[in-house]
Design a protein around this motif. Sequence first.
Motif, PDB file in Angstrom:
ATOM      1  N   TYR A   1       0.836  -1.196   0.000  1.00  0.00           N
ATOM      2  CA  TYR A   1       0.000   0.000   0.000  1.00  0.00           C
ATOM      3  C   TYR A   1       0.869   1.243   0.000  1.00  0.00           C
ATOM      4  CZ  TYR A   1      -4.034  -2.889   0.796  1.00  0.00           C
ATOM      5  OH  TYR A   1      -5.024  -3.829   0.637  1.00  0.00           O
ATOM      6  N   ALA A   2       0.445   2.249  -0.768  1.00  0.00           N
ATOM      7  CA  ALA A   2       1.125   3.538  -0.834  1.00  0.00           C
ATOM      8  C   ALA A   2       0.214   4.587  -0.196  1.00  0.00           C
ATOM      9  CB  ALA A   2       1.420   3.911  -2.281  1.00  0.00           C
ATOM     10  N   GLN A   3       0.816   5.627   0.345  1.00  0.00           N
ATOM     11  CA  GLN A   3       0.061   6.712   0.970  1.00  0.00           C
ATOM     12  C   GLN A   3      -0.351   7.722  -0.102  1.00  0.00           C
ATOM     13  OE1 GLN A   3      -0.880   7.038   4.234  1.00  0.00           O
ATOM     14  NE2 GLN A   3      -2.048   8.785   3.505  1.00  0.00           N
ATOM     15  N   VAL A   4      -1.639   8.016  -0.201  1.00  0.00           N
ATOM     16  CA  VAL A   4      -2.154   8.978  -1.179  1.00  0.00           C
ATOM     17  C   VAL A   4      -1.930  10.384  -0.640  1.00  0.00           C
ATOM     18  CG1 VAL A   4      -4.216   9.814  -2.358  1.00  0.00           C
ATOM     19  CG2 VAL A   4      -3.837   7.361  -2.098  1.00  0.00           C
ATOM     20  N   LEU A   5      -1.332  11.235  -1.466  1.00  0.00           N
ATOM     21  CA  LEU A   5      -1.073  12.614  -1.071  1.00  0.00           C
ATOM     22  C   LEU A   5      -2.182  13.556  -1.538  1.00  0.00           C
ATOM     23  CD1 LEU A   5       2.714  12.745  -2.004  1.00  0.00           C
ATOM     24  CD2 LEU A   5       1.705  12.388   0.252  1.00  0.00           C
TER      25      LEU A   5
ATOM     26  N   ASP B   1      -1.748  11.548  -6.758  1.00  0.00           N
ATOM     27  CA  ASP B   1      -0.354  11.672  -6.340  1.00  0.00           C
ATOM     28  C   ASP B   1      -0.187  10.822  -5.092  1.00  0.00           C
ATOM     29  OD1 ASP B   1       0.189  13.524  -8.352  1.00  0.00           O
ATOM     30  OD2 ASP B   1      -0.356  15.219  -7.086  1.00  0.00           O
ATOM     31  N   TYR B   2       0.828   9.954  -5.099  1.00  0.00           N
ATOM     32  CA  TYR B   2       1.040   9.076  -3.953  1.00  0.00           C
ATOM     33  C   TYR B   2       2.528   8.846  -3.748  1.00  0.00           C
ATOM     34  CZ  TYR B   2       1.201   5.534  -7.675  1.00  0.00           C
ATOM     35  OH  TYR B   2       1.493   4.827  -8.811  1.00  0.00           O
ATOM     36  N   VAL B   3       2.876   8.383  -2.536  1.00  0.00           N
ATOM     37  CA  VAL B   3       4.272   8.132  -2.193  1.00  0.00           C
ATOM     38  C   VAL B   3       4.402   6.677  -1.748  1.00  0.00           C
ATOM     39  CG1 VAL B   3       4.030   8.959   0.188  1.00  0.00           C
ATOM     40  CG2 VAL B   3       6.262   8.978  -0.888  1.00  0.00           C
ATOM     41  N   TYR B   4       5.453   6.026  -2.287  1.00  0.00           N
ATOM     42  CA  TYR B   4       5.746   4.640  -1.925  1.00  0.00           C
ATOM     43  C   TYR B   4       7.247   4.518  -1.704  1.00  0.00           C
ATOM     44  CZ  TYR B   4       6.175  -0.392  -2.007  1.00  0.00           C
ATOM     45  OH  TYR B   4       6.468  -1.685  -1.658  1.00  0.00           O
TER      46      TYR B   4
ATOM     47  N   LEU C   1      -3.530   3.489  -1.436  1.00  0.00           N
ATOM     48  CA  LEU C   1      -3.631   2.947  -2.786  1.00  0.00           C
ATOM     49  C   LEU C   1      -2.877   1.628  -2.836  1.00  0.00           C
ATOM     50  CD1 LEU C   1      -4.380   3.312  -5.787  1.00  0.00           C
ATOM     51  CD2 LEU C   1      -2.212   4.504  -6.064  1.00  0.00           C
ATOM     52  N   LYS C   2      -3.541   0.566  -3.263  1.00  0.00           N
ATOM     53  CA  LYS C   2      -2.885  -0.731  -3.394  1.00  0.00           C
ATOM     54  C   LYS C   2      -2.017  -0.695  -4.650  1.00  0.00           C
ATOM     55  CE  LYS C   2      -3.870  -5.651  -3.140  1.00  0.00           C
ATOM     56  NZ  LYS C   2      -4.936  -6.661  -3.045  1.00  0.00           N
TER      57      LYS C   2
ATOM     58  N   ASN D   1       9.419   7.491  -2.666  1.00  0.00           N
ATOM     59  CA  ASN D   1       9.351   7.983  -4.038  1.00  0.00           C
ATOM     60  C   ASN D   1       7.927   8.444  -4.340  1.00  0.00           C
ATOM     61  OD1 ASN D   1      12.064   7.354  -4.721  1.00  0.00           O
ATOM     62  ND2 ASN D   1      11.473   5.217  -4.919  1.00  0.00           N
ATOM     63  N   ARG D   2       7.827   9.577  -5.039  1.00  0.00           N
ATOM     64  CA  ARG D   2       6.516  10.113  -5.406  1.00  0.00           C
ATOM     65  C   ARG D   2       6.138   9.639  -6.802  1.00  0.00           C
ATOM     66  NH1 ARG D   2       5.262  15.830  -3.017  1.00  0.00           N
ATOM     67  NH2 ARG D   2       3.617  15.529  -4.524  1.00  0.00           N
ATOM     68  N   PHE D   3       4.857   9.326  -6.970  1.00  0.00           N
ATOM     69  CA  PHE D   3       4.330   8.870  -8.247  1.00  0.00           C
ATOM     70  C   PHE D   3       3.014   9.569  -8.533  1.00  0.00           C
ATOM     71  CE2 PHE D   3       6.759   5.375  -6.420  1.00  0.00           C
ATOM     72  CZ  PHE D   3       7.606   5.035  -7.466  1.00  0.00           C
ATOM     73  N   ARG D   4       2.614   9.572  -9.789  1.00  0.00           N
ATOM     74  CA  ARG D   4       1.304  10.092 -10.198  1.00  0.00           C
ATOM     75  C   ARG D   4       0.713   9.119 -11.213  1.00  0.00           C
ATOM     76  NH1 ARG D   4       0.315  16.085 -12.092  1.00  0.00           N
ATOM     77  NH2 ARG D   4       0.057  16.281  -9.860  1.00  0.00           N
ATOM     78  N   SER D   5      -0.556   8.788 -10.994  1.00  0.00           N
ATOM     79  CA  SER D   5      -1.265   7.896 -11.907  1.00  0.00           C
ATOM     80  C   SER D   5      -2.660   8.445 -12.135  1.00  0.00           C
ATOM     81  CB  SER D   5      -1.378   6.486 -11.327  1.00  0.00           C
ATOM     82  OG  SER D   5      -0.107   5.900 -11.193  1.00  0.00           O
ATOM     83  N   ARG D   6      -3.213   8.158 -13.297  1.00  0.00           N
ATOM     84  CA  ARG D   6      -4.606   8.505 -13.593  1.00  0.00           C
ATOM     85  C   ARG D   6      -5.435   7.248 -13.410  1.00  0.00           C
ATOM     86  NH1 ARG D   6      -6.229  12.566 -18.222  1.00  0.00           N
ATOM     87  NH2 ARG D   6      -5.375  13.902 -16.609  1.00  0.00           N
ATOM     88  N   LEU D   7      -6.396   7.321 -12.493  1.00  0.00           N
ATOM     89  CA  LEU D   7      -7.201   6.170 -12.122  1.00  0.00           C
ATOM     90  C   LEU D   7      -8.675   6.432 -12.412  1.00  0.00           C
ATOM     91  CD1 LEU D   7      -5.542   5.424  -8.666  1.00  0.00           C
ATOM     92  CD2 LEU D   7      -5.052   4.341 -10.847  1.00  0.00           C
ATOM     93  N   PRO D   8      -9.459   5.371 -12.620  1.00  0.00           N
ATOM     94  CA  PRO D   8     -10.892   5.566 -12.905  1.00  0.00           C
ATOM     95  C   PRO D   8     -11.713   5.896 -11.666  1.00  0.00           C
ATOM     96  CG  PRO D   8     -10.348   3.245 -12.953  1.00  0.00           C
ATOM     97  CD  PRO D   8      -9.054   3.990 -12.787  1.00  0.00           C
ATOM     98  N   GLU D   9     -11.177   5.646 -10.467  1.00  0.00           N
ATOM     99  CA  GLU D   9     -11.914   5.890  -9.222  1.00  0.00           C
ATOM    100  C   GLU D   9     -11.023   6.598  -8.210  1.00  0.00           C
ATOM    101  OE1 GLU D   9     -13.063   2.057  -7.863  1.00  0.00           O
ATOM    102  OE2 GLU D   9     -14.597   1.797  -9.398  1.00  0.00           O
ATOM    103  N   ASP D  10     -11.641   7.269  -7.265  1.00  0.00           N
ATOM    104  CA  ASP D  10     -10.910   7.896  -6.159  1.00  0.00           C
ATOM    105  C   ASP D  10     -10.486   6.786  -5.197  1.00  0.00           C
ATOM    106  OD1 ASP D  10     -10.001   9.273  -3.967  1.00  0.00           O
ATOM    107  OD2 ASP D  10     -11.669  10.686  -3.924  1.00  0.00           O
ATOM    108  N   PRO D  11      -9.174   6.598  -4.952  1.00  0.00           N
ATOM    109  CA  PRO D  11      -8.734   5.476  -4.121  1.00  0.00           C
ATOM    110  C   PRO D  11      -8.892   5.685  -2.627  1.00  0.00           C
ATOM    111  CG  PRO D  11      -6.844   6.724  -4.831  1.00  0.00           C
ATOM    112  CD  PRO D  11      -8.044   7.337  -5.497  1.00  0.00           C
ATOM    113  N   GLY D  12      -9.103   6.902  -2.181  1.00  0.00           N
ATOM    114  CA  GLY D  12      -9.174   7.149  -0.738  1.00  0.00           C
ATOM    115  C   GLY D  12      -7.797   7.515  -0.198  1.00  0.00           C
ATOM    116  N   ASN D  13      -7.514   7.122   1.051  1.00  0.00           N
ATOM    117  CA  ASN D  13      -6.247   7.492   1.696  1.00  0.00           C
ATOM    118  C   ASN D  13      -5.086   6.579   1.342  1.00  0.00           C
ATOM    119  OD1 ASN D  13      -7.451   9.613   3.009  1.00  0.00           O
ATOM    120  ND2 ASN D  13      -8.026   8.364   4.764  1.00  0.00           N
TER     121      ASN D  13
END
Length: 156
Positions: A43-47, A119-122, A139-140, A125-137
């Motif tokens: 799991y990554a933390q959503v920013l 935008d999430y951190v794992y 992200l798997k 490292n910071r990453f950005r992805s375009r997703l079809p749904e809001d993942p919440g706090n």
Amino acid sequence: MNRLLLQVPILALSGAVAVLWTAPAPAQQHTTVLQAENVRFDYAQVLRVTPVYQTLRATTVEQQCDPEDGKADSRLQRVLGTVREALGRERDPKPSTGENCRPVPVEREFRRPIAYDVDYVYKGNRFRSRLPEDPGNKLKVRVAVTPVVAPISTAR
């Protein structure tokens, strides 16, 4: 005689096996071994989550009528009438004779979310992805580790 007939095929079979056994092996070829991918989930933390909107515009033609008695409505009555029309709750619209009505194009704009930029951190490292749904706090994420193997050179 039956015994002789049985011994001939056995001897022939054993001779063929011996020939195959002693035949020279074909030249060795380089084979590539494909490493199975090591995959696990974490799991990554959503920013931040930013919705991506699609804007739709629609134009309809509606009848707009002027007051029949010739005097204009007060400003408050016009605002209330506009709000009622927008909400679709005008219970008993004023009857009009149609003499002072005219078709007027009305343009409406609708916005709807079609995706989410996340935008999430794992592991720092910071990453950005375009997703079809809001993942919440959280992200798997799928984590795959595969060693890098240099290609085999054939020159000696």
